[in-house]
Design a protein around this motif. Structure first.
Motif, PDB file in Angstrom:
ATOM      1  N   ASP A 168       0.823  -1.216   0.000  1.00  0.00           N
ATOM      2  CA  ASP A 168       0.000   0.000   0.000  1.00  0.00           C
ATOM      3  C   ASP A 168       0.852   1.259   0.000  1.00  0.00           C
ATOM      4  OD1 ASP A 168      -2.293  -1.512  -0.049  1.00  0.00           O
ATOM      5  OD2 ASP A 168      -2.647  -1.382   2.125  1.00  0.00           O
ATOM      6  N   ARG A 169       1.928   1.226   0.762  1.00  0.00           N
ATOM      7  CA  ARG A 169       2.804   2.408   0.814  1.00  0.00           C
ATOM      8  C   ARG A 169       3.532   2.622  -0.507  1.00  0.00           C
ATOM      9  NH1 ARG A 169       4.686   3.906   6.645  1.00  0.00           N
ATOM     10  NH2 ARG A 169       2.910   3.138   7.801  1.00  0.00           N
ATOM     11  N   LEU A 170       3.967   1.556  -1.139  1.00  0.00           N
ATOM     12  CA  LEU A 170       4.619   1.677  -2.446  1.00  0.00           C
ATOM     13  C   LEU A 170       3.631   2.178  -3.500  1.00  0.00           C
ATOM     14  CD1 LEU A 170       6.861  -1.518  -2.521  1.00  0.00           C
ATOM     15  CD2 LEU A 170       7.621   0.856  -2.389  1.00  0.00           C
ATOM     16  N   ARG A 171       2.382   1.705  -3.424  1.00  0.00           N
ATOM     17  CA  ARG A 171       1.365   2.183  -4.347  1.00  0.00           C
ATOM     18  C   ARG A 171       1.129   3.682  -4.154  1.00  0.00           C
ATOM     19  NH1 ARG A 171      -3.204   3.735  -3.403  1.00  0.00           N
ATOM     20  NH2 ARG A 171      -3.390   2.699  -1.408  1.00  0.00           N
ATOM     21  N   ALA A 172       1.023   4.119  -2.893  1.00  0.00           N
ATOM     22  CA  ALA A 172       0.806   5.539  -2.602  1.00  0.00           C
ATOM     23  C   ALA A 172       1.994   6.377  -3.068  1.00  0.00           C
ATOM     24  CB  ALA A 172       0.570   5.743  -1.107  1.00  0.00           C
ATOM     25  N   LEU A 173       3.202   5.862  -2.880  1.00  0.00           N
ATOM     26  CA  LEU A 173       4.387   6.585  -3.348  1.00  0.00           C
ATOM     27  C   LEU A 173       4.382   6.696  -4.864  1.00  0.00           C
ATOM     28  CD1 LEU A 173       7.178   7.867  -2.831  1.00  0.00           C
ATOM     29  CD2 LEU A 173       8.134   5.558  -2.945  1.00  0.00           C
ATOM     30  N   GLY A 174       4.057   5.607  -5.539  1.00  0.00           N
ATOM     31  CA  GLY A 174       3.989   5.637  -7.002  1.00  0.00           C
ATOM     32  C   GLY A 174       2.957   6.622  -7.500  1.00  0.00           C
ATOM     33  N   GLU A 175       1.817   6.680  -6.835  1.00  0.00           N
ATOM     34  CA  GLU A 175       0.774   7.624  -7.242  1.00  0.00           C
ATOM     35  C   GLU A 175       1.212   9.064  -7.015  1.00  0.00           C
ATOM     36  OE1 GLU A 175      -2.846   6.551  -5.275  1.00  0.00           O
ATOM     37  OE2 GLU A 175      -3.108   4.746  -6.492  1.00  0.00           O
ATOM     38  N   ALA A 176       1.901   9.322  -5.907  1.00  0.00           N
ATOM     39  CA  ALA A 176       2.367  10.680  -5.629  1.00  0.00           C
ATOM     40  C   ALA A 176       3.416  11.118  -6.639  1.00  0.00           C
ATOM     41  CB  ALA A 176       2.936  10.763  -4.214  1.00  0.00           C
ATOM     42  N   VAL A 177       4.328  10.222  -6.988  1.00  0.00           N
ATOM     43  CA  VAL A 177       5.367  10.559  -7.972  1.00  0.00           C
ATOM     44  C   VAL A 177       4.730  10.795  -9.334  1.00  0.00           C
ATOM     45  CG1 VAL A 177       7.368   9.635  -9.208  1.00  0.00           C
ATOM     46  CG2 VAL A 177       7.230   9.413  -6.730  1.00  0.00           C
ATOM     47  N   SER A 178       3.800   9.954  -9.715  1.00  0.00           N
ATOM     48  CA  SER A 178       3.131  10.119 -11.015  1.00  0.00           C
ATOM     49  C   SER A 178       2.288  11.387 -11.055  1.00  0.00           C
ATOM     50  CB  SER A 178       2.241   8.912 -11.300  1.00  0.00           C
ATOM     51  OG  SER A 178       3.025   7.748 -11.430  1.00  0.00           O
ATOM     52  N   ALA A 179       1.664  11.747  -9.948  1.00  0.00           N
ATOM     53  CA  ALA A 179       0.813  12.932  -9.917  1.00  0.00           C
ATOM     54  C   ALA A 179       1.623  14.218 -10.010  1.00  0.00           C
ATOM     55  CB  ALA A 179      -0.035  12.941  -8.650  1.00  0.00           C
ATOM     56  N   ARG A 180       2.886  14.184  -9.635  1.00  0.00           N
ATOM     57  CA  ARG A 180       3.737  15.371  -9.764  1.00  0.00           C
ATOM     58  C   ARG A 180       4.219  15.578 -11.188  1.00  0.00           C
ATOM     59  NH1 ARG A 180       7.618  15.704  -4.463  1.00  0.00           N
ATOM     60  NH2 ARG A 180       5.948  16.219  -3.034  1.00  0.00           N
ATOM     61  N   ALA A 181       4.341  14.489 -11.924  1.00  0.00           N
ATOM     62  CA  ALA A 181       4.805  14.583 -13.310  1.00  0.00           C
ATOM     63  C   ALA A 181       3.688  15.120 -14.186  1.00  0.00           C
ATOM     64  CB  ALA A 181       5.250  13.208 -13.795  1.00  0.00           C
ATOM     65  N   PRO A 182       4.036  15.890 -15.228  1.00  0.00           N
ATOM     66  CA  PRO A 182       2.984  16.360 -16.130  1.00  0.00           C
ATOM     67  C   PRO A 182       2.344  15.192 -16.865  1.00  0.00           C
ATOM     68  CG  PRO A 182       5.161  16.971 -16.942  1.00  0.00           C
ATOM     69  CD  PRO A 182       5.347  16.335 -15.601  1.00  0.00           C
ATOM     70  N   ALA A 183       1.086  15.356 -17.179  1.00  0.00           N
ATOM     71  CA  ALA A 183       0.353  14.293 -17.869  1.00  0.00           C
ATOM     72  C   ALA A 183       0.883  14.150 -19.288  1.00  0.00           C
ATOM     73  CB  ALA A 183      -1.131  14.592 -17.885  1.00  0.00           C
ATOM     74  N   GLY A 184       1.100  12.924 -19.698  1.00  0.00           N
ATOM     75  CA  GLY A 184       1.567  12.660 -21.050  1.00  0.00           C
ATOM     76  C   GLY A 184       0.392  12.442 -21.980  1.00  0.00           C
ATOM     77  N   PRO A 185       0.661  12.377 -23.310  1.00  0.00           N
ATOM     78  CA  PRO A 185      -0.433  12.209 -24.254  1.00  0.00           C
ATOM     79  C   PRO A 185      -1.118  10.847 -24.108  1.00  0.00           C
ATOM     80  CG  PRO A 185       1.700  12.166 -25.371  1.00  0.00           C
ATOM     81  CD  PRO A 185       1.953  12.501 -23.938  1.00  0.00           C
ATOM     82  N   ALA A 186      -0.417   9.833 -23.603  1.00  0.00           N
ATOM     83  CA  ALA A 186      -1.014   8.505 -23.452  1.00  0.00           C
ATOM     84  C   ALA A 186      -1.790   8.361 -22.147  1.00  0.00           C
ATOM     85  CB  ALA A 186       0.075   7.435 -23.509  1.00  0.00           C
ATOM     86  N   ASP A 187      -1.706   9.373 -21.276  1.00  0.00           N
ATOM     87  CA  ASP A 187      -2.373   9.281 -19.971  1.00  0.00           C
ATOM     88  C   ASP A 187      -3.879   9.493 -20.065  1.00  0.00           C
ATOM     89  OD1 ASP A 187       0.052   8.815 -18.801  1.00  0.00           O
ATOM     90  OD2 ASP A 187       0.368  10.908 -18.222  1.00  0.00           O
ATOM     91  N   GLY A 188      -4.321  10.140 -21.128  1.00  0.00           N
ATOM     92  CA  GLY A 188      -5.753  10.367 -21.272  1.00  0.00           C
ATOM     93  C   GLY A 188      -6.233  11.577 -20.509  1.00  0.00           C
TER      94      GLY A 188
END
Length: 189
Positions: A168-188
């Motif tokens: 759960d903690r790794l999932r939350a960390l992954g989500e936080a890191v991804s949410a800081r990155a700008p959305a890419g064209p494949a992200d929808g």
């Protein structure tokens, strides 16, 4: 009795030498420390110029008087009579629209500040109407909402972790890191 030795044995340790673990010499042990551990040492000299013995009152103002009052007033200085550690005057700055209310709440504010100190340090309070100092801006970047596809991809990466809490903690960390990155064209998004 010629075999008796009155001189100390050369092989015996000398107990008169200063011990390195007795606190005489500070030895820094490894490890990281939070910046908040160092902050009082940096800010307390600045607060002392304003009369605050410690930076506890300005730092803990919202906890002392409550969040509602902290939004409309702030401590400005604390002046003790010469040579005494009680009977101080607490000077606060208040927004013009709330100064009258704060004047009526002065006994409770003094009681809360004294309770925070642990002794009757403050005897009276003066109020100056004015603008409050601006709170520091958050340096935390705004997080964008994640698409379901991104959440699923992160969950697929951590599904092999057997410990549920770690997963759960790794999932939350992954989500936080991804949410800081700008959305890419494949992200929808």
């Amino acid at each position: 009795m010629a075999n008796d030795k009155t001189a100390p044995d050369k092989a015996a340790p000398d107990n008169t030498a200063p011990n390195k673990t007795d606190g005489a010499a500070k030895v820094r042990r490894g490890g990281l420390r939070a910046l908040s551990y160092l902050a009082p040492g940096l800010t307390d000299p600045l607060f002392r110029k304003r009369g605050f013995v410690e930076g506890r009152i300005p730092r803990d103002w919202a906890q002392i008087v409550g969040a509602d009052l902290a939004r409309c007033c702030a401590p400005e200085s604390l002046n003790f009579p010469r040579g005494r550690r009680e009977g101080a005057t607490l000077k606060i700055v208040a927004l013009p629209g709330s100064a009258l209310e704060i004047q009526h709440l002065a006994p409770q504010i003094i009681e809360r500040v004294n309770g925070h100190f642990g002794w009757a340090a403050v005897a009276r309070m003066t109020i100056r109407q004015g603008l409050l100092p601006k709170p520091p801006k958050s340096r935390r970047p705004a997080l964008r909402p994640l698409a379901e596809r991104e959440k699923t991809a992160i969950l697929d990466r951590v599904v092999g972790v057997h410990d549920p809490e770690l997963r759960d903690r790794l999932r939350a960390l992954g989500e936080a890191v991804s949410a800081r990155a700008p959305a890419g064209p494949a992200d929808g998004t």
